[in-house]
Design a protein around this motif. Structure first.
Motif, PDB file in Angstrom:
ATOM      1  N   UNK A 121      66.149  61.341  58.535  1.00 39.72           N
ATOM      2  CA  UNK A 121      66.599  61.553  57.164  1.00 39.72           C
ATOM      3  C   UNK A 121      67.375  60.320  56.704  1.00 39.72           C
ATOM      4  N   UNK A 122      67.553  60.201  55.395  1.00 39.35           N
ATOM      5  CA  UNK A 122      68.270  59.065  54.855  1.00 39.35           C
ATOM      6  C   UNK A 122      69.682  59.062  55.393  1.00 39.35           C
ATOM      7  N   UNK A 123      70.207  57.874  55.638  1.00 39.55           N
ATOM      8  CA  UNK A 123      71.575  57.763  56.086  1.00 39.55           C
ATOM      9  C   UNK A 123      71.701  57.473  57.568  1.00 39.55           C
ATOM     10  N   UNK A 124      70.611  57.644  58.334  1.00 39.39           N
ATOM     11  CA  UNK A 124      70.687  57.346  59.757  1.00 39.39           C
ATOM     12  C   UNK A 124      70.740  55.838  59.966  1.00 39.39           C
ATOM     13  N   UNK A 125      71.487  55.407  60.977  1.00 40.56           N
ATOM     14  CA  UNK A 125      71.500  53.990  61.299  1.00 40.56           C
ATOM     15  C   UNK A 125      70.141  53.600  61.868  1.00 40.56           C
ATOM     16  N   UNK A 178      61.753  63.070  63.876  1.00 41.30           N
ATOM     17  CA  UNK A 178      62.208  63.654  65.141  1.00 41.30           C
ATOM     18  C   UNK A 178      61.265  64.718  65.700  1.00 41.30           C
ATOM     19  N   UNK A 179      60.576  65.469  64.851  1.00 40.54           N
ATOM     20  CA  UNK A 179      59.664  66.500  65.352  1.00 40.54           C
ATOM     21  C   UNK A 179      58.215  66.020  65.379  1.00 40.54           C
ATOM     22  N   UNK A 180      57.974  64.759  65.061  1.00 41.05           N
ATOM     23  CA  UNK A 180      56.608  64.245  64.929  1.00 41.05           C
ATOM     24  C   UNK A 180      56.236  63.284  66.047  1.00 41.05           C
ATOM     25  N   UNK A 181      56.949  63.341  67.157  1.00 40.32           N
ATOM     26  CA  UNK A 181      56.719  62.354  68.206  1.00 40.32           C
ATOM     27  C   UNK A 181      55.319  62.458  68.814  1.00 40.32           C
ATOM     28  N   UNK A 182      54.790  63.672  68.929  1.00 41.92           N
ATOM     29  CA  UNK A 182      53.444  63.807  69.483  1.00 41.92           C
ATOM     30  C   UNK A 182      52.422  63.188  68.543  1.00 41.92           C
ATOM     31  N   UNK A 183      52.583  63.403  67.241  1.00 39.90           N
ATOM     32  CA  UNK A 183      51.649  62.800  66.290  1.00 39.90           C
ATOM     33  C   UNK A 183      51.720  61.274  66.348  1.00 39.90           C
ATOM     34  N   UNK A 184      52.941  60.740  66.435  1.00 40.21           N
ATOM     35  CA  UNK A 184      53.098  59.289  66.530  1.00 40.21           C
ATOM     36  C   UNK A 184      52.408  58.759  67.782  1.00 40.21           C
TER      37      UNK A 184
END
Length: 275
Positions: free
Chosen positions: A1-5, A45-51
């Motif tokens: 999400x926006x705001x993460x380093x 974060x929940x899309x690691x398998x797709x990546x």
């Protein structure tokens, strides 16, 4: 999400790729994609398998590109003097199409990244405000952010096209930070398309050849393949704000106008709420 380093190499924040990503190139694509999504403020974060599956597809595709490049050309001459496409060339184009299928769901085109940002803004705003679009008006118009290169070694032809389109994209004002893979696909498709034209030019404009035994005329593969390649190019340009119509849609999206089924569904829920 926006705001993460943003993630940085060596920070320990990069998740470990799945074991099936065995090649260096697939792991590089994995890191490249996550860094691009993270820097753009998209939640991966929940899309690691797709990546990971996408990284494996890209690795497979680039292995076919290397075979075509090693062979030196896409078309041989058939028994009738027409063009005969090599198996390596057909395999490369099919694999390229497989990579294309996963880009939108991954937020890896300009249009899909804009839609994800708009959805994120809507979900973090007051959905029941008198004017739910007020939050959307706060969306930044975005700044031009072009990836320096895709996460693989390009052929000379692809690299030349990559350098040529960079100034054209700079003038658009759109954020291409997550579109590195898509732009690399565009370069590959244009290179493929130019190979068709080159074979025809080298053979004095030959579009049809005649079978020696029957005399029946047929269209040479370098000619009929152009339509297949043009379809891929058209789709990639459209999904990355690189046509007149998609440019207008991208601008509308940046101002919070509903141009996707997801956003329409959210606003429909708001409008149908009980008073």
């Amino acid at each position: 999400m926006a705001g993460k380093a943003p993630l940085r190499a060596g920070s320990g924040a990069m998740p470990k790729p799945p074991a099936f990503l065995t090649s260096k190139r697939s792991r590089d694509v994995w890191k490249y994609t996550i860094n691009a999504l993270d820097s753009a403020g998209l939640d991966w974060t929940s899309a690691l398998l797709q990546v990971a599956l996408l990284a494996d597809k890209v690795d497979d595709w680039r292995s076919h590109v290397e075979e075509v490049d090693r062979y030196g050309h896409r078309y041989d001459e058939d028994a009738n003097g027409g063009s005969l496409e090599t198996d390596e060339s057909r395999a490369e184009r099919r694999a390229r199409g497989e990579v294309m299928k996963d880009l939108d769901e991954g937020g890896l085109t300009v249009m899909s990244a804009g839609q994800v940002r708009a959805l994120d803004r809507m979900l973090t705003a007051d959905l029941f405000a008198a004017d739910p679009f007020a939050a959307m008006d706060q969306l930044d118009n975005g700044s031009v952010n072009l990836p320096q290169k895709p996460p693989w070694s390009m052929t000379k032809a692809e690299a030349r096209i990559w350098r040529e389109i960079q100034p054209l994209l700079q003038a658009s004002g759109f954020d291409y930070s997550t579109a590195g893979i898509a732009l690399g696909l565009i370069c590959a498709a244009i290179s493929d398309w130019k190979a068709c034209k080159q074979w025809i030019l080298d053979n004095r404009g030959k579009i049809f050849a005649a079978a020696k035994e029957t005399g029946r005329r047929y269209e040479v593969s370098a000619s009929y393949n152009r339509a297949k390649i043009a379809k891929q190019m058209r789709e990639l340009l459209k999904r990355n704000g690189m046509t007149v119509a998609s440019c207008a849609r991208t601008k509308a999206l940046s101002k919070g106008r509903v141009i996707s089924e997801d956003l329409a569904e959210l606003l429909g829920y708001i409008n149908d709420r009980p008073d």
